[in-house]
Design a protein around this motif. Structure first.
Motif, PDB file in Angstrom:
ATOM      1  N   ASP A 296     -42.336 -39.078 -52.334  1.00  0.00           N
ATOM      2  CA  ASP A 296     -40.875 -39.065 -53.182  1.00  0.00           C
ATOM      3  C   ASP A 296     -41.323 -39.892 -54.491  1.00  0.00           C
ATOM      4  OD1 ASP A 296     -38.156 -39.276 -53.867  1.00  0.00           O
ATOM      5  OD2 ASP A 296     -37.680 -40.742 -52.716  1.00  0.00           O
TER       6      ASP A 296
ATOM      7  N   LYS B 165     -38.242 -36.375 -62.206  1.00  0.00           N
ATOM      8  CA  LYS B 165     -39.149 -35.394 -62.509  1.00  0.00           C
ATOM      9  C   LYS B 165     -39.005 -34.657 -63.735  1.00  0.00           C
ATOM     10  CE  LYS B 165     -42.028 -31.894 -60.333  1.00  0.00           C
ATOM     11  NZ  LYS B 165     -42.422 -30.963 -59.287  1.00  0.00           N
ATOM     12  N   ARG B 166     -37.790 -34.145 -63.788  1.00  0.00           N
ATOM     13  CA  ARG B 166     -37.430 -33.105 -65.020  1.00  0.00           C
ATOM     14  C   ARG B 166     -37.317 -34.112 -66.308  1.00  0.00           C
ATOM     15  NH1 ARG B 166     -33.749 -31.042 -61.252  1.00  0.00           N
ATOM     16  NH2 ARG B 166     -31.851 -32.502 -61.863  1.00  0.00           N
TER      17      ARG B 166
ATOM     18  N   GLU C  65     -48.252 -34.434 -59.862  1.00  0.00           N
ATOM     19  CA  GLU C  65     -47.044 -33.540 -59.976  1.00  0.00           C
ATOM     20  C   GLU C  65     -47.137 -32.975 -61.527  1.00  0.00           C
ATOM     21  OE1 GLU C  65     -44.161 -33.189 -58.233  1.00  0.00           O
ATOM     22  OE2 GLU C  65     -45.253 -33.722 -56.505  1.00  0.00           O
TER      23      GLU C  65
ATOM     24  N   SER D 100     -32.063 -39.193 -58.130  1.00  0.00           N
ATOM     25  CA  SER D 100     -33.095 -38.316 -57.317  1.00  0.00           C
ATOM     26  C   SER D 100     -34.684 -38.229 -58.021  1.00  0.00           C
ATOM     27  CB  SER D 100     -32.477 -37.014 -57.243  1.00  0.00           C
ATOM     28  OG  SER D 100     -32.504 -36.182 -58.177  1.00  0.00           O
ATOM     29  N   SER D 101     -35.183 -37.757 -56.879  1.00  0.00           N
ATOM     30  CA  SER D 101     -36.888 -37.460 -57.587  1.00  0.00           C
ATOM     31  C   SER D 101     -36.680 -36.293 -58.550  1.00  0.00           C
ATOM     32  CB  SER D 101     -37.528 -37.555 -56.355  1.00  0.00           C
ATOM     33  OG  SER D 101     -37.927 -38.590 -55.676  1.00  0.00           O
ATOM     34  N   GLU D 102     -35.925 -35.318 -58.137  1.00  0.00           N
ATOM     35  CA  GLU D 102     -35.922 -34.255 -58.837  1.00  0.00           C
ATOM     36  C   GLU D 102     -35.435 -34.374 -60.470  1.00  0.00           C
ATOM     37  OE1 GLU D 102     -37.209 -31.191 -58.622  1.00  0.00           O
ATOM     38  OE2 GLU D 102     -37.942 -32.198 -56.835  1.00  0.00           O
TER      39      GLU D 102
END
Length: 83
Positions: free
Chosen positions: A5, A73-74, A27, A68-70
């Motif tokens: 995560d 990441k974005r 990543e 969130s991790s998403e």
């Protein structure tokens, strides 16, 4: 909670655990190499990697407010693109 995560890894990174950097880097490795080739400079990949390190330190100091991790990441991907 997933082992990889991104938020958890960022927390470990912020606490000084450099072992959290390789999974974070993996990543974004393809993205860093893509923009490194696009810039056509010999040291572009290294500069983007250093930028990622500095960004991670800043995000860990700011107690990242991403839910969130998403989302995180974005955000990091857009920062790399803009750099």
């Amino acid at each position: 909670m997933e082992k990889n995560d991104l938020r958890v890894l960022l927390d470990f990174f912020g606490s000084g655990d450099m072992g959290a950097f390789p999974p974070i880097y993996s990543e974004f490795e393809k993205l860093i190499h893509f923009y490194g080739r696009k810039l056509r400079r010999e040291d572009a990949v290294q500069e983007l990697t250093v930028f990622l390190l500095e960004l991670l330190w800043k995000l860990s100091d700011d107690h990242c407010a991403f839910e969130s991790s998403e989302g995180l990441k974005r955000y990091i991907a857009v920062c790399i693109r803009n750099q």
